[in-house]
Design an enzyme around this catalytic site. Structure first.
Site, PDB file in Angstrom:
ATOM      1  N   LYS A 121     -64.215 -11.741   9.605  1.00 49.70           N
ATOM      2  CA  LYS A 121     -62.938 -11.180  10.071  1.00 49.70           C
ATOM      3  C   LYS A 121     -62.075 -10.763   8.883  1.00 49.70           C
ATOM      4  CE  LYS A 121     -59.210 -11.880  13.407  1.00 49.70           C
ATOM      5  NZ  LYS A 121     -59.467 -10.539  14.010  1.00 49.70           N
ATOM      6  N   HIS A 148     -61.536 -18.129  12.988  1.00 52.52           N
ATOM      7  CA  HIS A 148     -62.470 -17.032  13.247  1.00 52.52           C
ATOM      8  C   HIS A 148     -63.616 -17.063  12.230  1.00 52.52           C
ATOM      9  CE1 HIS A 148     -59.247 -15.314  15.766  1.00 52.52           C
ATOM     10  NE2 HIS A 148     -60.229 -14.658  16.355  1.00 52.52           N
TER      11      HIS A 148
END
Length: 263
Positions: A158, A154
């Site tokens: 995040k 990600h």
């Protein structure tokens, strides 16, 4: 037409959801943000890069819930639980895409299904939910003689790791293999010894602007299976969230998931 309250309307997911409202045939009931947010008072449509909607970002959660049929929430666990209480009091549906929830919080959310229609999913994308189903089938077929590793990537913004989607994939494999939680390994470092039978490895990578990538590996002597989903746009999550909201609108109380929506 369903009316939705979008919690976290100024965030990346919130803006994506608002940008799709007209296309998906959904009306915005309220655009919710936290008290003191710098963009309070801004038109939600303009903020999302579409035409003005005539509704500004508000911090009045009680009024926002009351003005909507269903609340969509991609925020933080503490805020999600506050919204859950408000939805129960107002008898409104709630779609939850928040990750990082504790087991206790998840249990509370599921119990709320006795009072309101609630849908909790770590990932709203149709493709990811197909991945869940495929991994479940593969894990049942490859119980013996296969090592399972899960990786996810990600963007660097995040906050939680591993992702909620990776946790769900881990749970699917664990249940299919009757693996104990103590056999889950989150990353490896140092002289860890040989890989133990039944072990499930979970690994989180962070960097750049990666929207999301999840891979489940099934390794055996002489062969390897890889099941991967790559997301290149948040639109897929936003579209899934709106599909879930339309599904919940008018539904009786209950705990639902994305497979209920997609069936």
């Amino acid at each position: 037409m369903s009316r939705v309250c979008v919690s976290g309307s100024a965030g990346r997911m919130g803006r994506a959801i608002v940008s799709l409202l007209k296309e998906e045939g959904v009306e915005l009931g309220a655009a919710l943000e936290y008290e003191g947010h710098a963009l309070l008072g801004t038109d939600a449509g303009v903020l999302a890069g579409v035409d003005a909607i005539g509704l500004a970002l508000t911090a009045d959660a009680v009024a926002a819930v009351a003005a909507s049929d269903v609340v969509i929430d991609f925020s933080a666990p503490a805020n999600t639980m506050r919204l859950l209480d408000l939805c129960i009091k107002a008898k409104k549906g709630l779609v939850i895409g928040t990750t990082g929830l504790s087991d206790e919080q998840k249990t509370t959310i599921l119990k709320a299904g006795a009072s309101i229609p609630v849908l909790l999913s770590p990932n709203m994308a149709v493709g990811v939910n197909a991945l869940f189903a495929l991994v479940e089938q593969a894990a049942k077929m490859m119980r013996d003689g296969f090592d399972v590793e899960i990786s996810e990537i990600h963007h660097h913004f995040k906050k939680d790791a591993p992702s909620g989607t990776a946790v769900r994939l881990k749970d699917i494999v664990r249940d299919a293999h009757a693996t104990d939680e103590s056999q889950i390994v989150y990353g490896r470092e140092g002289i860890v010894g040989e890989r133990q039978t039944g072990e499930i490895g979970v690994h989180a990578l962070r960097g750049g602007d990666v929207v999301g990538e999840h891979t489940v590996y099934f390794f055996a002597d002489g062969e390897r299976i890889e099941l991967t989903h790559r997301a290149t746009s948040r639109i897929i999550f936003a579209r899934g969230a709106l599909r879930a909201a339309k599904f919940l609108s008018g539904k009786p109380p209950g705990s639902y998931n994305m497979m209920d929506v997609l069936r």
